[in-house]
Design a protein around this motif. Structure first.
Motif, PDB file in Angstrom:
ATOM      1  N   LYS A   1       0.784  -1.209  -0.218  1.00 37.71           N
ATOM      2  CA  LYS A   1       0.089   0.126   0.047  1.00 37.71           C
ATOM      3  C   LYS A   1       0.866   1.264  -0.116  1.00 37.71           C
ATOM      4  O   LYS A   1       0.501   2.240  -0.414  1.00 37.71           O
ATOM      5  CB  LYS A   1      -0.988  -0.116   1.264  1.00 37.71           C
ATOM      6  CG  LYS A   1      -2.100  -0.863   1.157  1.00 37.71           C
ATOM      7  CD  LYS A   1      -2.980  -0.583   2.014  1.00 37.71           C
ATOM      8  CE  LYS A   1      -4.430  -1.295   2.171  1.00 37.71           C
ATOM      9  NZ  LYS A   1      -5.203  -1.087   3.225  1.00 37.71           N
ATOM     10  N   ARG A   2       1.916   1.246   0.703  1.00 36.78           N
ATOM     11  CA  ARG A   2       2.934   2.507   0.548  1.00 36.78           C
ATOM     12  C   ARG A   2       3.540   2.493  -0.467  1.00 36.78           C
ATOM     13  O   ARG A   2       3.811   3.483  -1.009  1.00 36.78           O
ATOM     14  CB  ARG A   2       3.767   2.051   1.756  1.00 36.78           C
ATOM     15  CG  ARG A   2       4.763   3.207   2.060  1.00 36.78           C
ATOM     16  CD  ARG A   2       5.581   3.061   3.458  1.00 36.78           C
ATOM     17  NE  ARG A   2       6.139   4.290   3.841  1.00 36.78           N
ATOM     18  CZ  ARG A   2       5.758   5.266   4.379  1.00 36.78           C
ATOM     19  NH1 ARG A   2       4.320   5.392   4.655  1.00 36.78           N
ATOM     20  NH2 ARG A   2       6.452   6.297   4.701  1.00 36.78           N
TER      21      ARG A   2
ATOM     22  N   PRO B   1      -0.024   2.803  -3.740  1.00 37.49           N
ATOM     23  CA  PRO B   1      -1.474   3.268  -3.372  1.00 37.49           C
ATOM     24  C   PRO B   1      -2.658   2.836  -4.384  1.00 37.49           C
ATOM     25  O   PRO B   1      -3.617   3.043  -3.726  1.00 37.49           O
ATOM     26  CB  PRO B   1      -1.087   4.726  -2.706  1.00 37.49           C
ATOM     27  CG  PRO B   1      -0.052   5.070  -3.656  1.00 37.49           C
ATOM     28  CD  PRO B   1       0.714   4.020  -3.832  1.00 37.49           C
TER      29      PRO B   1
ATOM     30  N   SER C   1       2.664   0.538   9.083  1.00 42.56           N
ATOM     31  CA  SER C   1       0.878   0.573   9.676  1.00 42.56           C
ATOM     32  C   SER C   1       0.069  -0.081   8.487  1.00 42.56           C
ATOM     33  O   SER C   1       0.496  -0.108   7.242  1.00 42.56           O
ATOM     34  CB  SER C   1       0.349   2.029   9.889  1.00 42.56           C
ATOM     35  OG  SER C   1       0.489   2.727   8.545  1.00 42.56           O
TER      36      SER C   1
ATOM     37  N   ASP D   1      -2.445   0.414   6.985  1.00 39.39           N
ATOM     38  CA  ASP D   1      -3.034   1.257   5.883  1.00 39.39           C
ATOM     39  C   ASP D   1      -1.874   1.990   4.699  1.00 39.39           C
ATOM     40  O   ASP D   1      -1.993   2.611   4.063  1.00 39.39           O
ATOM     41  CB  ASP D   1      -3.595   2.564   6.367  1.00 39.39           C
ATOM     42  CG  ASP D   1      -2.922   3.706   7.209  1.00 39.39           C
ATOM     43  OD1 ASP D   1      -1.676   3.372   7.407  1.00 39.39           O
ATOM     44  OD2 ASP D   1      -3.551   4.621   7.952  1.00 39.39           O
ATOM     45  N   GLY D   2      -0.397   1.726   5.277  1.00 43.86           N
ATOM     46  CA  GLY D   2       0.603   2.119   4.477  1.00 43.86           C
ATOM     47  C   GLY D   2       0.977   3.375   4.808  1.00 43.86           C
ATOM     48  O   GLY D   2       1.942   4.048   4.039  1.00 43.86           O
ATOM     49  N   GLN D   3       0.358   4.222   5.597  1.00 46.07           N
ATOM     50  CA  GLN D   3       0.804   5.634   5.722  1.00 46.07           C
ATOM     51  C   GLN D   3       1.779   6.010   6.892  1.00 46.07           C
ATOM     52  O   GLN D   3       2.636   7.151   6.237  1.00 46.07           O
ATOM     53  CB  GLN D   3      -0.457   6.307   6.298  1.00 46.07           C
ATOM     54  CG  GLN D   3      -1.846   6.268   5.535  1.00 46.07           C
ATOM     55  CD  GLN D   3      -1.558   7.040   4.136  1.00 46.07           C
ATOM     56  OE1 GLN D   3      -1.315   8.230   4.068  1.00 46.07           O
ATOM     57  NE2 GLN D   3      -1.757   6.320   3.044  1.00 46.07           N
ATOM     58  N   HIS D   4       2.231   4.919   7.526  1.00 43.04           N
ATOM     59  CA  HIS D   4       3.295   5.382   8.482  1.00 43.04           C
ATOM     60  C   HIS D   4       4.291   4.176   8.522  1.00 43.04           C
ATOM     61  O   HIS D   4       3.930   3.069   8.381  1.00 43.04           O
ATOM     62  CB  HIS D   4       2.728   5.534   9.928  1.00 43.04           C
ATOM     63  CG  HIS D   4       1.554   6.639  10.097  1.00 43.04           C
ATOM     64  ND1 HIS D   4       1.914   8.061   9.790  1.00 43.04           N
ATOM     65  CD2 HIS D   4       0.309   6.576  10.177  1.00 43.04           C
ATOM     66  CE1 HIS D   4       0.978   8.653  10.048  1.00 43.04           C
ATOM     67  NE2 HIS D   4      -0.120   7.648  10.115  1.00 43.04           N
TER      68      HIS D   4
END
Length: 236
Positions: free
Chosen positions: A56-57, A60, A186, A188-191
């Protein structure tokens, strides 16, 4: 295999590691070969939270869908005429061991693989000295030390197979040092938190020390916050 073994069990040997990378298997409906070629909105199947988080990172625009079953079952789901999947992500080692390496269209170098991926651990009763002596001939020292570093990192971070921790321990052929790279992402790939380290490693104690030191850096950089958030959101 659990990160921490019960007191009456022991790891007797670790076999030489197969290619530990993750593999892309494209649907036979497509001419694409890599993740970069897939159009936005394409559906990629995987049952690994680690793979989903890292992908995801990196991608996206793709959609990631859970898929279950053994390897042949997953491939059948991909190949079905009404399949919702455009591709799957599986382990290179598993595909190769089952003689299915020809289905791999990409070895995904940017992904940090799971702890111990590609190696087989032989677990025995701790007091079974006869079996330990027999299993020792299967032990591959370099792989065992690399996996010890990865497993120690995961133990310190209190992770497991359901936590998005990637760890790659590799020997530098020039210097003979063991290098360890790791990431926690994370869902969701955000962090993400990343760290790396290297050391001269001559035994299991040194390998564990390397894993411990890299894990400590990751904690300083915020890995605990990501892992704690995952634990709080997990169903009890």
């Amino acid at each position: 295999m659990p990160t921490t073994l019960p007191p009456d069990m022991a790891l007797a040997a670790v076999t030489e590691r197969e290619d530990p990378r993750d593999a892309l298997i494209m649907s036979p409906r497509h001419q694409y070969r890599t993740l970069d070629e897939l159009p936005e909105g394409s559906v990629v199947g995987t049952g690994s939270v680690r793979r989903v988080a890292q992908l995801k990172r990196l991608y996206p625009g793709l959609v990631f869908m859970d898929i279950r079953g053994n390897l042949n079952t997953r491939l059948a789901k991909l190949d079905a005429e009404d399949s919702p999947f455009d591709a799957l992500v599986l382990a290179v080692a598993g595909m190769s061991r089952l003689g299915l390496g020809h289905r791999i269209t990409q070895r995904i170098d940017p992904l940090l693989h799971a702890v111990g991926q590609g190696a087989l651990g032989i677990e025995i009763r701790a007091d079974d000295h006869d079996t330990r002596r027999i299993a020792l001939c299967l032990n591959h020292g370099a792989t065992a030390l690399a996996c010890a570093a990865e497993r120690e990192l995961m133990r310190v971070l209190e992770g497991g197979c359901s936590v998005p921790i990637g760890a790659v321990a590799q020997w530098d052929e020039g210097s003979g040092r063991l290098e360890l790279r790791a990431t926690v992402v994370s869902p969701d790939g955000q962090h993400a938190v990343e760290a790396q380290g290297e050391a001269v490693v001559e035994g299991e104690e040194g390998a564990r020390a390397l894993g411990n030191s890299v894990a400590a850096v990751m904690r300083e950089r915020g890995a605990d916050r990501i892992l704690s958030a995952i634990e709080r959101s997990s169903p009890k």
